[in-house]
Design a protein around this motif. Structure first.
Motif, PDB file in Angstrom:
ATOM      1  N   ALA A 718     -14.387  -7.617 -41.838  1.00 53.68           N
ATOM      2  CA  ALA A 718     -15.147  -7.948 -43.036  1.00 53.68           C
ATOM      3  C   ALA A 718     -14.681  -9.254 -43.668  1.00 53.68           C
ATOM      4  CB  ALA A 718     -15.045  -6.820 -44.060  1.00 53.68           C
ATOM      5  N   PHE A 719     -13.411  -9.626 -43.421  1.00 56.27           N
ATOM      6  CA  PHE A 719     -12.887 -10.863 -44.011  1.00 56.27           C
ATOM      7  C   PHE A 719     -11.768 -11.398 -43.134  1.00 56.27           C
ATOM      8  CE2 PHE A 719      -9.534 -12.968 -46.432  1.00 56.27           C
ATOM      9  CZ  PHE A 719     -10.241 -13.988 -47.056  1.00 56.27           C
ATOM     10  N   PHE A 720     -11.693 -12.736 -43.049  1.00 61.91           N
ATOM     11  CA  PHE A 720     -10.566 -13.414 -42.430  1.00 61.91           C
ATOM     12  C   PHE A 720     -10.215 -14.614 -43.287  1.00 61.91           C
ATOM     13  CE2 PHE A 720      -8.905 -16.912 -39.864  1.00 61.91           C
ATOM     14  CZ  PHE A 720      -7.782 -16.313 -39.312  1.00 61.91           C
ATOM     15  N   GLY A 721      -8.920 -14.811 -43.527  1.00 63.52           N
ATOM     16  CA  GLY A 721      -8.499 -15.939 -44.328  1.00 63.52           C
ATOM     17  C   GLY A 721      -7.054 -16.299 -44.072  1.00 63.52           C
ATOM     18  N   HIS A 731      -1.620 -14.492 -54.657  1.00 61.13           N
ATOM     19  CA  HIS A 731      -2.828 -14.033 -53.983  1.00 61.13           C
ATOM     20  C   HIS A 731      -3.215 -12.618 -54.404  1.00 61.13           C
ATOM     21  CE1 HIS A 731      -2.475 -17.623 -51.611  1.00 61.13           C
ATOM     22  NE2 HIS A 731      -3.560 -17.311 -50.916  1.00 61.13           N
ATOM     23  N   THR A 732      -4.502 -12.368 -54.329  1.00 61.34           N
ATOM     24  CA  THR A 732      -5.098 -11.096 -54.736  1.00 61.34           C
ATOM     25  C   THR A 732      -6.000 -10.585 -53.612  1.00 61.34           C
ATOM     26  OG1 THR A 732      -5.055 -11.722 -57.068  1.00 61.34           O
ATOM     27  CG2 THR A 732      -6.580  -9.974 -56.449  1.00 61.34           C
ATOM     28  N   VAL A 733      -6.056  -9.275 -53.459  1.00 61.76           N
ATOM     29  CA  VAL A 733      -6.934  -8.638 -52.483  1.00 61.76           C
ATOM     30  C   VAL A 733      -8.045  -7.926 -53.250  1.00 61.76           C
ATOM     31  CG1 VAL A 733      -7.125  -6.936 -50.635  1.00 61.76           C
ATOM     32  CG2 VAL A 733      -5.057  -8.325 -50.848  1.00 61.76           C
ATOM     33  N   VAL A 734      -9.304  -8.264 -52.918  1.00 59.64           N
ATOM     34  CA  VAL A 734     -10.463  -7.628 -53.531  1.00 59.64           C
ATOM     35  C   VAL A 734     -11.263  -6.942 -52.431  1.00 59.64           C
ATOM     36  CG1 VAL A 734     -12.535  -7.928 -54.922  1.00 59.64           C
ATOM     37  CG2 VAL A 734     -10.560  -9.400 -55.309  1.00 59.64           C
ATOM     38  N   THR A 735     -11.542  -5.665 -52.585  1.00 61.92           N
ATOM     39  CA  THR A 735     -12.350  -4.917 -51.619  1.00 61.92           C
ATOM     40  C   THR A 735     -13.489  -4.240 -52.358  1.00 61.92           C
ATOM     41  OG1 THR A 735     -10.785  -3.088 -51.851  1.00 61.92           O
ATOM     42  CG2 THR A 735     -10.514  -4.518 -49.931  1.00 61.92           C
ATOM     43  N   VAL A 736     -14.674  -4.274 -51.754  1.00 57.05           N
ATOM     44  CA  VAL A 736     -15.869  -3.645 -52.322  1.00 57.05           C
ATOM     45  C   VAL A 736     -16.411  -2.684 -51.278  1.00 57.05           C
ATOM     46  CG1 VAL A 736     -18.163  -3.985 -53.288  1.00 57.05           C
ATOM     47  CG2 VAL A 736     -16.384  -5.690 -53.697  1.00 57.05           C
ATOM     48  N   ALA A 737     -16.448  -1.400 -51.603  1.00 55.02           N
ATOM     49  CA  ALA A 737     -16.910  -0.366 -50.678  1.00 55.02           C
ATOM     50  C   ALA A 737     -18.312   0.078 -51.037  1.00 55.02           C
ATOM     51  CB  ALA A 737     -15.955   0.825 -50.698  1.00 55.02           C
ATOM     52  N   TYR A 756      -1.606  -9.038 -53.445  1.00 57.12           N
ATOM     53  CA  TYR A 756      -1.403  -9.193 -51.996  1.00 57.12           C
ATOM     54  C   TYR A 756       0.007  -8.769 -51.584  1.00 57.12           C
ATOM     55  CZ  TYR A 756      -0.929 -11.666 -47.525  1.00 57.12           C
ATOM     56  OH  TYR A 756      -0.695 -11.979 -46.208  1.00 57.12           O
ATOM     57  N   GLU A 757       0.974  -8.888 -52.493  1.00 52.10           N
ATOM     58  CA  GLU A 757       2.370  -8.582 -52.160  1.00 52.10           C
ATOM     59  C   GLU A 757       2.573  -7.111 -51.789  1.00 52.10           C
ATOM     60  OE1 GLU A 757       5.346 -11.435 -54.500  1.00 52.10           O
ATOM     61  OE2 GLU A 757       4.138 -10.169 -55.835  1.00 52.10           O
ATOM     62  N   LEU A 758       1.616  -6.239 -52.164  1.00 48.96           N
ATOM     63  CA  LEU A 758       1.799  -4.812 -51.881  1.00 48.96           C
ATOM     64  C   LEU A 758       1.587  -4.455 -50.413  1.00 48.96           C
ATOM     65  CD1 LEU A 758      -0.101  -3.261 -54.945  1.00 48.96           C
ATOM     66  CD2 LEU A 758       2.353  -3.649 -54.680  1.00 48.96           C
ATOM     67  N   TYR A 759       1.048  -5.385 -49.620  1.00 47.71           N
ATOM     68  CA  TYR A 759       0.672  -5.062 -48.247  1.00 47.71           C
ATOM     69  C   TYR A 759       1.741  -5.588 -47.281  1.00 47.71           C
ATOM     70  CZ  TYR A 759      -3.806  -4.037 -50.366  1.00 47.71           C
ATOM     71  OH  TYR A 759      -4.790  -3.514 -51.155  1.00 47.71           O
ATOM     72  N   LEU A 783     -17.749  -5.817 -48.582  1.00 49.22           N
ATOM     73  CA  LEU A 783     -17.269  -7.136 -48.951  1.00 49.22           C
ATOM     74  C   LEU A 783     -15.758  -7.058 -49.131  1.00 49.22           C
ATOM     75  CD1 LEU A 783     -18.607  -9.908 -49.553  1.00 49.22           C
ATOM     76  CD2 LEU A 783     -18.493  -9.335 -51.966  1.00 49.22           C
ATOM     77  N   ALA A 784     -15.059  -8.113 -48.707  1.00 45.91           N
ATOM     78  CA  ALA A 784     -13.614  -8.197 -48.912  1.00 45.91           C
ATOM     79  C   ALA A 784     -13.236  -9.654 -49.095  1.00 45.91           C
ATOM     80  CB  ALA A 784     -12.856  -7.582 -47.731  1.00 45.91           C
ATOM     81  N   TRP A 785     -12.107  -9.872 -49.790  1.00 43.29           N
ATOM     82  CA  TRP A 785     -11.672 -11.249 -50.057  1.00 43.29           C
ATOM     83  C   TRP A 785     -10.185 -11.238 -50.368  1.00 43.29           C
ATOM     84  CZ3 TRP A 785      -9.618 -13.578 -54.516  1.00 43.29           C
ATOM     85  CH2 TRP A 785      -9.574 -14.968 -54.502  1.00 43.29           C
ATOM     86  N   VAL A 786      -9.479 -12.235 -49.847  1.00 43.38           N
ATOM     87  CA  VAL A 786      -8.069 -12.446 -50.150  1.00 43.38           C
ATOM     88  C   VAL A 786      -7.900 -13.911 -50.521  1.00 43.38           C
ATOM     89  CG1 VAL A 786      -5.707 -12.340 -49.306  1.00 43.38           C
ATOM     90  CG2 VAL A 786      -7.374 -10.653 -48.514  1.00 43.38           C
ATOM     91  N   GLY A 787      -7.366 -14.177 -51.694  1.00 45.84           N
ATOM     92  CA  GLY A 787      -7.194 -15.556 -52.123  1.00 45.84           C
ATOM     93  C   GLY A 787      -6.393 -15.627 -53.395  1.00 45.84           C
TER      94      GLY A 787
END
Length: 825
Positions: A718-721, A731-737, A756-759, A783-787
């Motif tokens: 769903a996302f690559f970055g 950085h932040t991770v946003v996921t939409v299910a 993002y640090e939690l992963y 939808l997913a996003w990391v940035g």
């Protein structure tokens, strides 16, 4: 020959009366009466529904005739005759002209009449009404819905035999969406069209925040959206009009330089300024060439057709710079035109000049009043029906006695009175029982009545709550606005440019008008190219190239940022697309945007499709530098493949493949990645994997890449970055299910925002860790996003969308969204 007249008889009184009047006073009174009639009954629109009286009467009469969008067209003459005979005391020509304008897609941003036949063009008039047919367009159903539920006041027609609505319910903000123009006595109005999705988003914000300011509204409405598309150059006049109700702006055609023959370049115009037709442009170009005011043009061809739309090809002489010729055309022809805004409309029967906030507030208050009146009407109807149903249920319990009372009564009046006294019924209940058919007395009918009673009680409670709770009432209004935008909204057509080079006003020299010399010399200074989440490209100007995030974490005013790349003004950048192509784009061709409040704005960006040809479904994913010292570009595909390729090893042509994709696979993300950066995959099953970029060695352009993430059967990326070294904590991770079977845009789904640090990281080619726990009805990520946060989401029309607050639960569930999210950046 003299004509004889009989003298009056002396005994009969001569009934002659001569009144002396002041001619000046009579002329003044008659002129004022005429002026009032033109202002209030003909030329100015009502600020609530945005319609002039003749337009309102046309739509109302067509709705009364049953000319709905699912019904056949009828002759326009029939519509004109009905309107003229029943409602509009003027000529048929004025009615037909108004009907034609309501059907023209180049005049209105959202046409209200569905015309069949020749309804004219920008250069030619329509056919006669006996040759054309019409019916209501789908948006008109939203304009007239609820007229039978006492939502507006009805007033007598011109002969007091019929009634007509004083204003339409207007679920669509018609005045802002379609604009208006009219000339009255001593005043005029000229209002620009806007995008329905943007106006509704602003209206919903005003519903929930009644004390909102103009700056708040401008977050949703960046500028007009003209039916013809094109570009608006310079937004200062627009902002003045939004503030005061008066202003002007320049509209410019959409044109680009192409090879019209193997050895000759030309200028291809695909969109013209609002209200300008191709024949007018061709005529002005021909006159300019003859007068030697325009040089470098050899021929002009109008290749417009119904399949491909407007296409005006201007051939340029060999040896002439096409860009300089285009600038010349902007100066001397209607390829660049001006639009003067004068927002004059009727408010409570009085003409007023309104700014954007006032216009929006009038419509919002009108919709609140319409919903309140409709709810009151429905509540009364349901209470009346519940009263009858309750009486009928009482009668069914003792039906034998009811029949006995009726049979032993002498007449209906006596039976009604006896029923009222014996069973303690009201007069309406007794009358309803007397009119009852015997087949309604079955056991099944009683079950139906009890079910209807429960439904009525539920609806009465809901309507009572709406009328007693202002917040609930506003929630209903806001929800209906969202439905209208989802049903009738369309993407923005007009590109907004805060500033741009080009045509300027001629300078006076010795009493003569002389245009300044055109110069395309632009300093090769550092700049930054921006790519928005909705696919718009732009370059920053001056200090905006290094502008920091604002206090809300935003770099722009009306979109979300997907990526950026450093460049120079005369250099090139590469755009990576979903088909694995890298397209060379000249930075000079991108609009240069000044900062808004210290940060660059993407509200005036340009779609990539206006610069290069894209395949169907191909989307821009990233913008990268093409210098020899640029870091390798990392690409991730939907099938879990990862690759790094050096963009500096670029061929001399304008496009090339950077990855060999398998059948059915596509690129989902790309970004520059040095060895110490991290590559991040997010799969549709909510698994997140990140690893060092050094684990992926750079490959040649023809290589197919290597395994990046191990996917479960039926899943995809769903996302690559890329996460730059040393920025993990930013950085932040946003996921939409959501549900995979749901139609796009039909549900908001649930969203989760986590650091993002939690992963934890894992090795390349392995599975990831869970990033989102699905709620009931959800089966995957949409939808997913990391940035770098804070993240910003946008809706389907580019309007801001709210995300939930940051959660520290790495594998927790999401928070339901109020509206669908189209992109995050």
């Amino acid at each position: 020959m003299a004509r004889k007249t009989s003298a009056p008889v002396a005994d009969e009184p001569y009934d002659e009366k001569i009144v002396d009047i002041d001619v000046a006073a009579e002329m003044e009174a008659s002129f004022l009466e005429y002026a009032y009639s033109v202002i209030y009954s003909r030329a100015l629109p009502d600020a609530r529904d945005g319609l002039k009286p003749v337009q309102r009467r046309i739509l109302y009469m067509m709705a009364d005739m049953g000319l709905r969008p699912d019904r056949p067209h009828v002759k326009s003459s029939r519509v004109v005759g009905e309107v003229m005979g029943k409602l509009h005391p003027h000529g048929d020509t004025a009615i037909y002209d108004a009907l034609v304008r309501l059907a023209q897609s180049f005049s209105l941003r959202l046409p209200l009449v569905d015309g069949h036949g020749n309804f004219g063009s920008l250069d030619d008039g329509p056919a006669a009404p006996r040759y054309t047919e019409a019916r209501l367009a789908p948006p008109s159903t939203a304009m007239t819905a609820g007229l039978d539920e006492d939502v507006v006041e009805f007033v007598p027609n011109y002969d007091n035999k019929l009634t007509q609505p004083s204003v339409l319910p207007s679920a669509i903000p018609n005045l802002l969406v379609n604009g208006a123009s009219g000339i009255a006595v001593g005043m005029a109005t000229n209002m620009a069209p806007h995008n329905l999705v943007e106006v509704v988003a602003a209206g919903r914000h005003l519903v929930s925040h009644p004390q909102a300011t103009l700056d708040d509204i401008l977050r949703f409405i960046p500028g007009p959206d003209l039916p013809s598309g094109g570009k608006i150059v310079g937004l200062d006049g627009v902002r003045d009009a939004y503030r005061t109700g008066r202003g002007s702006f320049r509209t410019r055609a959409t044109a680009r330089v192409e090879n019209v023959t193997p050895r000759r370049k030309g200028i291809v115009v695909t969109e013209l300024p609002y209200g300008v037709g191709p024949e007018k442009v061709i005529e002005k170009i021909a006159d300019g060439v003859k007068a030697k005011k325009i040089q470098g043009v050899t021929n002009v061809q109008d290749l417009t057709d119904r399949s491909h739309g407007l296409r005006l090809v201007i051939e340029v002489k060999t040896g002439f710079d096409p860009d300089a010729v285009l600038e010349q055309l902007y100066r001397a022809t209607p390829l660049e035109d001006s639009f003067g805004i004068n927002n004059v409309a009727l408010v409570e029967g009085q003409p007023r000049t309104l700014g954007l906030l006032e216009l929006l507030r009038v419509w919002v208050e009108h919709r609140i009043e319409v919903v309140r009146r409709r709810s009151t009407f429905r509540l009364a109807k349901r209470q009346e029906r519940l009263h009858l149903v309750q009486g009928l249920l009482l009668a069914i319990v003792d039906i034998d006695e009811v029949i006995q009372v009726i049979r032993t009564s002498d007449d209906a009046g006596t039976a009604r009175e006896r029923l009222m006294s014996v069973f303690d019924l009201s007069e309406p209940q007794s009358t309803y029982i007397l009119d009852l058919q015997l087949r309604r007395l079955t056991k099944f009918s009683r079950i139906e009545l009890e079910k209807e009673q429960g439904e009525l009680e539920r609806e009465i409670a809901e309507l009572t709550e709406i009328l007693s709770d202002d917040a609930r009432l506003r929630g209903v209004v806001s929800g209906e606005m969202a439905d209208v935008a989802a049903t009738y909204g369309t993407p923005r057509r007009t590109v907004l440019l805060d500033a741009a080079g080009g045509a300027t006003a001629p300078a006076a020299t010795n009493g003569r008008s002389k245009a300044p010399a055109i110069s395309l010399e632009i300093a090769d200074s550092p700049t930054r190219v921006l790519l928005s989440a909705t696919g718009l490209l732009a370059r920053t100007s001056g200090e905006a190239a290094d502008a920091p995030l604002d206090r809300h974490g935003r770099r722009h005013a009306h979109d979300a940022l997907r990526g950026d790349a450093p460049a120079t003004t005369r250099g090139d950048v590469g755009v990576v697309t979903s088909t694995g192509r890298l397209l060379r784009v000249s930075v000079l061709e991108l609009p240069s945007l000044p900062p808004v409040d210290g940060a660059p704005s993407l509200s005036g960006g340009i779609p990539l499709s206006e610069l290069v040809a894209l395949a169907p479904g191909e989307e821009p994913l990233a913008v990268v530098s093409l210098g020899d010292d640029a870091p390798p570009v990392a690409l991730g595909t939907a099938g879990g493949v990862v690759k790094r390729v050096a963009p500096g090893d670029a061929p001399s042509r304008d496009e090339w493949d950077v990855i060999s994709l398998k059948d059915g696979d596509r690129v989902v993300g790309a970004a520059p990645a040095a060895d110490d950066d991290e590559l991040v995959f997010v799969a549709s099953d909510a698994s997140l994997l990140h690893f060092e970029a050094s684990a992926v060695r750079p490959q040649g352009r023809s290589a197919a890449g290597m395994a990046g993430i191990r996917l479960a059967p039926g899943q995809q990326v769903a996302f690559f970055g890329v996460v730059r070294a040393g920025t993990r904590d930013l950085h932040t991770v946003v996921t939409v299910a959501g549900a995979s079977g749901a139609l796009p845009g039909t549900g908001g789904g649930s969203a989760k925002v986590t650091p993002y640090e939690l992963y934890p990281g894992k090795g390349r080619g392995t599975g990831g860790v869970r990033a989102h726990r699905f709620l009931k009805g959800e089966d995957g990520l949409v939808l997913a996003w990391v940035g770098e946060g804070p993240a910003r989401a946008v809706g389907t029309g580019g309007q801001p969308a709210e995300l939930p607050p940051t959660s520290e639960r790495r594998d927790g569930s999401g928070v339901p969204l109020e509206a669908p999210v189209a992109a995050i950046g």
